[in-house]
Design a protein around this motif. Sequence first.
Motif, short mmCIF file in Angstrom:
data_model
loop_
_atom_site.label_atom_id
_atom_site.label_comp_id
_atom_site.label_asym_id
_atom_site.label_seq_id
_atom_site.Cartn_x
_atom_site.Cartn_y
_atom_site.Cartn_z
N GLY A 33 -23.21 90.53 -67.35
CA GLY A 33 -23.86 91.58 -68.12
C GLY A 33 -24.91 91.04 -69.06
N LEU A 34 -25.63 91.96 -69.66
CA LEU A 34 -26.64 91.66 -70.67
C LEU A 34 -26.12 92.20 -71.99
N TYR A 35 -25.87 91.33 -72.96
CA TYR A 35 -25.16 91.69 -74.19
C TYR A 35 -26.04 91.47 -75.42
N ASP A 36 -25.69 92.18 -76.51
CA ASP A 36 -26.39 91.97 -77.78
C ASP A 36 -25.37 91.74 -78.88
N ALA A 37 -25.86 91.59 -80.10
CA ALA A 37 -25.00 91.22 -81.23
C ALA A 37 -23.96 92.28 -81.56
N LEU A 38 -24.22 93.53 -81.18
CA LEU A 38 -23.22 94.57 -81.44
C LEU A 38 -22.10 94.53 -80.42
N ASP A 39 -22.33 93.88 -79.29
CA ASP A 39 -21.29 93.73 -78.27
C ASP A 39 -20.39 92.53 -78.55
N VAL A 40 -21.00 91.44 -78.97
CA VAL A 40 -20.31 90.15 -79.02
C VAL A 40 -19.71 89.94 -80.41
N PRO A 41 -18.39 89.86 -80.50
CA PRO A 41 -17.78 89.68 -81.81
C PRO A 41 -18.00 88.28 -82.36
N LEU A 42 -17.99 88.18 -83.68
CA LEU A 42 -18.03 86.88 -84.34
C LEU A 42 -16.59 86.45 -84.56
N ARG A 43 -16.16 85.46 -83.79
CA ARG A 43 -14.75 85.06 -83.81
C ARG A 43 -14.47 84.00 -84.88
N PRO A 44 -13.23 83.97 -85.38
CA PRO A 44 -12.85 82.89 -86.30
C PRO A 44 -12.93 81.54 -85.60
N ALA A 45 -12.95 80.48 -86.39
CA ALA A 45 -13.07 79.12 -85.84
C ALA A 45 -11.71 78.62 -85.37
N ILE A 46 -11.10 79.34 -84.44
CA ILE A 46 -9.77 78.99 -83.95
C ILE A 46 -9.81 77.63 -83.27
N GLY A 47 -8.88 76.76 -83.68
CA GLY A 47 -8.76 75.46 -83.05
C GLY A 47 -9.71 74.42 -83.58
N LYS A 48 -10.55 74.76 -84.57
CA LYS A 48 -11.55 73.80 -85.05
C LYS A 48 -11.18 73.18 -86.40
N LEU A 49 -10.10 73.62 -87.01
CA LEU A 49 -9.81 73.18 -88.37
C LEU A 49 -9.64 71.67 -88.44
N GLY A 50 -9.08 71.08 -87.41
CA GLY A 50 -8.88 69.63 -87.38
C GLY A 50 -10.17 68.86 -87.27
N GLU A 51 -11.30 69.54 -87.00
CA GLU A 51 -12.58 68.87 -86.88
C GLU A 51 -13.28 68.73 -88.24
N LEU A 52 -12.64 69.24 -89.32
CA LEU A 52 -13.31 69.26 -90.61
C LEU A 52 -13.02 67.99 -91.42
N GLY A 53 -13.21 66.84 -90.80
CA GLY A 53 -13.12 65.57 -91.52
C GLY A 53 -11.74 65.30 -92.06
N GLU A 54 -11.61 65.20 -93.39
CA GLU A 54 -10.36 64.79 -94.02
C GLU A 54 -9.23 65.77 -93.76
N LEU A 55 -9.54 67.04 -93.51
CA LEU A 55 -8.46 68.00 -93.26
C LEU A 55 -7.64 67.60 -92.04
N GLY A 56 -8.27 66.93 -91.07
CA GLY A 56 -7.57 66.54 -89.86
C GLY A 56 -6.49 65.50 -90.12
N LYS A 57 -6.49 64.89 -91.30
CA LYS A 57 -5.50 63.87 -91.62
C LYS A 57 -4.28 64.46 -92.33
N LEU A 58 -4.31 65.76 -92.57
CA LEU A 58 -3.25 66.38 -93.37
C LEU A 58 -2.13 66.90 -92.49
N GLY A 59 -1.59 66.02 -91.67
CA GLY A 59 -0.43 66.37 -90.87
C GLY A 59 -0.68 67.53 -89.92
N LYS A 60 0.18 68.55 -89.96
CA LYS A 60 0.13 69.64 -89.02
C LYS A 60 -1.07 70.56 -89.24
N LEU A 61 -1.71 70.43 -90.39
CA LEU A 61 -2.85 71.30 -90.68
C LEU A 61 -3.93 71.13 -89.63
#
Length: 374
Positions: free
Chosen positions: A338-366
């Motif tokens: 399909g051909l989509y625009d910004a009203l179609d495509v949701p802005l999703r949370p950064a699921i699964g990316k929290l461990g990529e934020l530098g020092e946060l990735g060292k905080l155990g299960k976080l």
Amino acid sequence: MVSTIVWGTGNVGRAAIRAVAAHPGLELTAVLVHDPAKIGRDAGELAGLGRHLDVPASTDVEAALAAGPVAVVYAASGDMRPSEALDDVVRALRAGAVVVTPSLYALYDHRGAPPEIRRPVLAAIEEGGGSLFVSGVDPGWANDVLPLLVSGLASTVDAVRCQEIFDYSTYDQPDAVRYLVGMGQPMDYEPPMLAPSVPSMVWGGQVRLIARALGADLDDVREHVERRPLESAVKTASMGAFEAGTQGAVRFEVRGIVGGAPRIVLEHVTRIHPSCAPDWPAPPGGAGAHRVIIEGRPRIEVTVQATDEDGNHSAGGNATAAGRLVGAIEWLVEAGPGLYDALDVPLRPAIGKLGELGELGKLGKLGNVGRRNG
């Protein structure tokens, strides 16, 4: 994992490589470049990651598309080569790919796009089974999803204004700054970006998107442009000298007229030096910002600043634009052709990316938060 190509390694492409590499659901499988000097260089090096991704850059578009990528981030500029950009995107769609790009301004609001642009895109989607989402590099979220989100906090809305306020001396595209926008040119020079109808062509789609989302009937889309000369010569760190009397600042508005009044306004205020047009709006800190103002009850003002690549505001804007596009890929894969625009495509949370934020990735299960859903 969604096999993903990044096509272009300029301002947006570098950020797109970083975004794809950090995304837990995407796999960077190829990087396409135009400059022969980049052939064979690792994607991680080109993106400034400080590590290799084992993906060498190539100019072989045919081979990359023949490998059957699920997604293509088309980050090559369309500013000076709109026809070529359209041809490239159509080629990727025919290969069956999900394509996300900031390069086809006319398709921000594809319902209002010229038939000569819309028709080949729809034909390619029909033929190949791909999909397309276009969002702005200015960046798009600041002119569609952010103002719409903020508008929902008001009881009444009289007007919506989206501002980009920016110091162009930090923008890593000297030709675009000097010749497309006209910074440093004589005041009788006619910058292509400011020619009549061009601002509306580039940003009018976002005005129409906001109007459609708010249920407003547009009477018209109009333009207003102001230019100011430098009162004295200035020397910038990255773009060299600009002479007194040449263009030093530009302010333009693309105005959505509703009920005879400008109710939806996209405003750009750009300078080559803060000394020029000091009475115009300025960003906090002087470098750059995006601002949304909802005139209504209550009046709401939100200012967003993003930095990347050693604190550069231009790079920060490019990175958020790339993040919006790359973050849409999984949704587009699920949604189908399909051909989509910004009203179609949701802005999703950064699921699964929290461990990529530098020092946060060292905080155990976080560092593992959300990875089951990645």
